[in-house]
Motif scaffolding. Sequence first.
Motif, PDB file in Angstrom:
ATOM      1  N   GLY A  85       1.740  21.357 -20.210  1.00 21.24           N
ATOM      2  CA  GLY A  85       0.376  20.954 -19.876  1.00 21.24           C
ATOM      3  C   GLY A  85      -0.475  22.009 -19.194  1.00 21.24           C
ATOM      4  N   GLY A  86      -0.122  23.283 -19.433  1.00 24.28           N
ATOM      5  CA  GLY A  86      -0.807  24.371 -18.742  1.00 24.28           C
ATOM      6  C   GLY A  86      -2.311  24.405 -18.966  1.00 24.28           C
ATOM      7  N   ASP A  87      -2.805  23.728 -20.006  1.00 18.39           N
ATOM      8  CA  ASP A  87      -4.257  23.756 -20.231  1.00 18.39           C
ATOM      9  C   ASP A  87      -5.005  22.929 -19.183  1.00 18.39           C
ATOM     10  OD1 ASP A  87      -3.043  21.821 -22.785  1.00 18.39           O
ATOM     11  OD2 ASP A  87      -4.331  20.920 -21.275  1.00 18.39           O
ATOM     12  N   GLY A  88      -4.303  22.070 -18.452  1.00 17.07           N
ATOM     13  CA  GLY A  88      -4.932  21.330 -17.353  1.00 17.07           C
ATOM     14  C   GLY A  88      -5.469  19.959 -17.729  1.00 17.07           C
ATOM     15  N   GLY A  89      -5.473  19.618 -19.007  1.00 19.69           N
ATOM     16  CA  GLY A  89      -6.030  18.329 -19.437  1.00 19.69           C
ATOM     17  C   GLY A  89      -5.305  17.135 -18.840  1.00 19.69           C
ATOM     18  N   SER A 116      -7.073  28.828 -20.376  1.00 15.68           N
ATOM     19  CA  SER A 116      -7.746  27.535 -20.269  1.00 15.68           C
ATOM     20  C   SER A 116      -8.856  27.596 -19.229  1.00 15.68           C
ATOM     21  CB  SER A 116      -6.732  26.437 -19.901  1.00 15.68           C
ATOM     22  OG  SER A 116      -7.369  25.177 -19.918  1.00 15.68           O
ATOM     23  N   LYS A 117      -8.573  28.256 -18.091  1.00 19.57           N
ATOM     24  CA  LYS A 117      -9.592  28.371 -17.033  1.00 19.57           C
ATOM     25  C   LYS A 117     -10.798  29.159 -17.527  1.00 19.57           C
ATOM     26  CE  LYS A 117      -6.589  27.703 -13.007  1.00 19.57           C
ATOM     27  NZ  LYS A 117      -5.910  28.298 -11.834  1.00 19.57           N
ATOM     28  N   LEU A 123     -11.001  21.101 -19.349  1.00 17.52           N
ATOM     29  CA  LEU A 123      -9.576  20.807 -19.197  1.00 17.52           C
ATOM     30  C   LEU A 123      -9.069  21.376 -17.883  1.00 17.52           C
ATOM     31  CD1 LEU A 123      -9.695  21.511 -22.710  1.00 17.52           C
ATOM     32  CD2 LEU A 123      -7.638  20.247 -22.245  1.00 17.52           C
ATOM     33  N   ALA A 124      -9.471  22.624 -17.605  1.00 19.75           N
ATOM     34  CA  ALA A 124      -8.979  23.316 -16.407  1.00 19.75           C
ATOM     35  C   ALA A 124      -9.541  22.706 -15.119  1.00 19.75           C
ATOM     36  CB  ALA A 124      -9.341  24.799 -16.486  1.00 19.75           C
TER      37      ALA A 124
END
Length: 290
Positions: A85-89, A116-117, A123-124
């Motif tokens: 889930g590193g994209d932060g969504g 992503s950030k 998402l981030a």
Amino acid sequence: PGWFSELSPMWPGEAHSLKVEKILFQGKSDYQNVLVFQSSTYGKVLVLDGVIQVAERDECAYQEMITHLPLCSISNPKKVLVIGGGDGGVLREVSRYTSVEQIDICEIDKMVVDVSKQFFPHLAVGYEDPRVTLHIGDGVAFLKDAPEGTYDAVIVDSSDPIGPAQELFEKPFFQSVAKALRPGGVVCTQAESIWLHMHIIEGIVSACCQIFKGSVNYAWTTVPTYPSGAIGFMLCSTEGPAVDFQHPVYQIDEDEASNKSKGPLKFYNSQIHSAAFCLPSFAKRVIDSK
Ligand SMILES: NCCCN[C@H]1CC[C@H](NCCCN)CC1
């Protein structure tokens, strides 16, 4: 300029394509190739090793379902762990719960977080929540070190079983998840497509039935930019207070005022929650027979 086609040995003979307006980023991390492009009709798109991970237009379906299916099935979640889930969504969705006090995330690839950030602010935004602690590393190792019974919920937001996420589909990993969950705690994992991977799903279901002594359920939803347009989730609970995944105890769509920075839910609601567990016969035959 041209088209991106998602060719993969994981879905032979088919390839979903998106019209490309502009390539925004191309890189190679320690784990995978990373690509971001502006599509003509689905917003920005994140691709890892040639496989579409998120598209701005339809990511709500996946991120909301993988988060609210487990978290609306238990009362007052306090400690949540996200693997992948590193994209932060998923973090964005978990942070909607005022009962949650601690959100740990373990993502193996720092480039996914950084990209992503830079390119996916919606998402981030999940990383801005003060309850979030980011760990860069292997989820398997993280769970081995997690004290027993720590979490109310674990969300395994993985890519597919070819590449860095392979071990997140295997028994030892599920065992370490069960150990890290409190009695009656819940796990929700990315569990592939009934149209493409009934065999993989069969393996996941039998492993989970051996390891999770509460309930084991498969749910699914539609995500246009994933191959076959469908993606599923494995929902399991450990022994302890019973969890009825099909009838959510918590109605986030009504109860939780939609937080300013995250906006209202675009996809999930309590009817969609219950409907997600209704399966076509060919899938029921395999999944319910376990
Ligand atoms: N936070 C979004 C992470 C995306 N997870 C996965 C990305 C790859 C995708 N392939 C689908 C292959 C066919 N089932 C599954 C979801």
